[in-house]
Design an enzyme around this catalytic site. Structure first.
Site, PDB file in Angstrom:
ATOM      1  N   GLU A  33      -2.591  35.147 -94.338  1.00 15.93           N
ATOM      2  CA  GLU A  33      -2.634  33.807 -94.926  1.00 15.93           C
ATOM      3  C   GLU A  33      -2.322  33.824 -96.423  1.00 15.93           C
ATOM      4  O   GLU A  33      -3.006  33.206 -97.236  1.00 15.93           O
ATOM      5  CB  GLU A  33      -4.001  33.158 -94.670  1.00 15.93           C
ATOM      6  CG  GLU A  33      -4.276  32.933 -93.199  1.00 15.93           C
ATOM      7  CD  GLU A  33      -5.584  32.216 -92.912  1.00 15.93           C
ATOM      8  OE1 GLU A  33      -5.711  31.611 -91.834  1.00 15.93           O
ATOM      9  OE2 GLU A  33      -6.482  32.260 -93.783  1.00 15.93           O
TER      10      GLU A  33
ATOM     11  N   GLU B 160      -4.874  33.180 -84.691  1.00 20.11           N
ATOM     12  CA  GLU B 160      -6.161  32.559 -85.004  1.00 20.11           C
ATOM     13  C   GLU B 160      -6.169  31.134 -84.489  1.00 20.11           C
ATOM     14  O   GLU B 160      -5.317  30.337 -84.859  1.00 20.11           O
ATOM     15  CB  GLU B 160      -6.447  32.530 -86.513  1.00 20.11           C
ATOM     16  CG  GLU B 160      -6.810  33.856 -87.127  1.00 20.11           C
ATOM     17  CD  GLU B 160      -7.292  33.703 -88.564  1.00 20.11           C
ATOM     18  OE1 GLU B 160      -7.919  32.648 -88.871  1.00 20.11           O
ATOM     19  OE2 GLU B 160      -7.046  34.606 -89.366  1.00 20.11           O
TER      20      GLU B 160
END
Length: 487
Positions: A182, A386
């Site tokens: 991320e 995720e």
């Protein structure tokens, strides 16, 4: 046109959220070791004698990540639960500080290397592909306090030393790699997500209070160069391995509030904050819209032709991403971002939100929307690494957790992923976050539980660490056994 036979069903975690043993076997501090939740400021103070930042642990805080759920010592037990569910893949990260405790050593720490050897061997023995993130909010703290982290070009050298060691060590064991977790969160969480620290404090002694966009774009450029060099090196050392970027892409599902052009174009501009990272790592060049920002705000990073050539020639093999929720952009409203994605104007067309206290909007179709945008724009395989729901859960009088809300959340999202596959999206797999309760990255709590497996640990640090299956455990097992036909 449904889930392919080789679909990688499984789960995802991060070393800093479950391993514990934060100073064991010669590991040193990383960025998240001095934080309680990555949205907060790091617990550092500036030492006038050494002119450096040093840890400043607070007695009134519980640093749950220091012990995690003791996965470091109990990984065989926990992986056995994952195997019982039939996982085909399991995502975790290598804690950089276990391999190079300070980050700038010349020789690696054998104890750290051996731990991941043993961990990956156990995954493989149980029939799970290791899916490994090279950096998941785990930059060694010394690299920030000594060099400023990714504000300093030297980090590329130290990073490449680290990745070369692990690529050679785990060649043949790890087929799926990801570089920076991320990393598109660097602008809102520069310390944890970006590994960035100004080496001097502001007048109030607050870390990173005066970080500029110019500095963050510069750090991002160094990370892009490191990403490209890592892709190149991975392909050289292990041509059979695949390496992808990993981005938080919930914010790609940002819808305009109305057909007002200001809402529509504003939503586009907001999406571009995520697309910048995709464009550079997947297409190999800086897009025009960011060059306009650089010109108008006088924040063009220092770069050379060699950097740009490396980025151009070494794009990623696949796009890995997280998706939790969608958002709505209104030009005269406000929009914020946290670990789950963006939060703007309430969307009245959604089913509702997750329960208190987090109240994340639930939008299963948003994941299909994101998959289609990514496929149309980048034409690369997609890996959903995720997706999950955090709930405030406790055992009932019979020692059970009946998490029907979680089952519905996962089912509804998987149905939309199946639709995305029918749309023509090449989805490699689905790794649920996180299949066992871990310390929340955003809040630093145990109370925010995602797992199919309950862990007896609480926000005050108490608990037996006993593991118990929730109702969703058997349900998800059946989903995997039927390759999604259960849906």
């Amino acid at each position: 046109m449904s889930f392919p036979k080789n679909f990688l069903w499984g789960g995802a975690v991060a070393a800093n959220q479950l391993e514990g043993a934060y100073l064991e076997d010669d590991k040193q501090l990383n960025v998240t070791d001095v934080m309680v939740g990555i949205i907060s400021n790091p617990d550092l103070k500036y030492d006038e004698k050494t002119n450096k930042w040093i840890p400043d642990f607070k007695e009134d805080k519980v640093y749950l990540s220091h012990d995690g759920i003791d996965f470091y010592h109990r990984y065989k037990e926990d992986l056995a639960y994952m195997a019982q569910m039939g996982f085909k893949a399991f995502r975790t990260s290598i804690s950089w500080g276990r391999i190079f405790p300070n980050g700038d050593e010349l020789e690696p720490n054998e104890a750290g290397l051996q731990f991941y050897d043993d961990l990956f061997d156990e995954m493989i023995r149980l029939g799970m592909e290791p899916v490994i993130t090279l950096s998941h909010y785990e930059t060694p703290l010394h690299l920030l306090t000594e060099y400023g982290g990714w504000l300093n070009e030297k980090l590329i050298e130290y990073w490449m030393n680290y990745v070369e060691v692990v690529f050679n060590r785990y060649k043949g064991k790890v087929k799926y790699w990801m570089t920076f977790n991320e990393i598109n969160n660097i602008f809102r969480m520069p310390f944890a997500a970006g590994g960035v620290l100004k080496t001097t404090p502001n007048e109030k002694g607050i870390p990173n209070a005066d970080l500029t966009d110019a500095e963050l774009y510069q750090a991002t450029h160094y990370i892009f160069v490191a990403n490209a060099k890592t892709v190149e090196l991975c392909h050289e050392i292990d041509p059979e391995a695949k390496i992808g970027c990993m981005l938080s892409l919930s914010s790609m599902a940002t819808y305009p509030y109305s057909c007002n052009p200001d809402d529509v174009f504003g939503a586009l501009q907001f999406q571009r904050k995520q697309k910048l990272f995709l464009d550079v790592m997947c297409k190999g060049y800086y897009p025009g819209y960011v060059k306009r920002i650089w010109n108008e705000q006088n924040c063009t990073p220092v770069m050379n032709e060699e950097d740009l050539e490396i980025i151009k020639n070494n794009t990623v093999d696949y796009i890995a991403f997280s998706y939790y929720r969608s958002a709505v952009y209104k030009s005269d409203g406000s929009i914020t971002v946290d670990t789950g994605g963006a939060a703007g104007v309430e969307n009245p067309y959604l089913e509702g939100t997750s329960p208190e206290p987090w109240r994340w909007p639930i939008d299963p179709k948003g994941i299909r929307y994101v998959c289609n945008i990514l496929t149309d724009e980048y034409n690369l395989p997609l890996f959903i690494v995720e997706n999950g729901i955090g709930l405030d859960e406790n055992l009932d009088s019979e020692g059970k957790i009946h998490d029907d809300f979680r089952k519905k959340y996962v089912k509804d999202h998987l149905v939309q992923i199946e639709e995305a596959i029918k749309d023509g999206c090449d989805v490699m797999g689905y790794l649920y976050w996180g299949p066992i309760d871990v310390v929340s990255a955003g809040t630093g709590e145990m109370r925010k539980r995602y797992g199919f497996v309950y862990v007896d640990r609480f926000n005050d640090g108490t608990g037996t660490l006993e593991r118990r299956k929730k109702d969703s455990f058997e349900w998800f097992k059946n989903v995997i056994e039927t390759n999604g036909e259960e849906l």
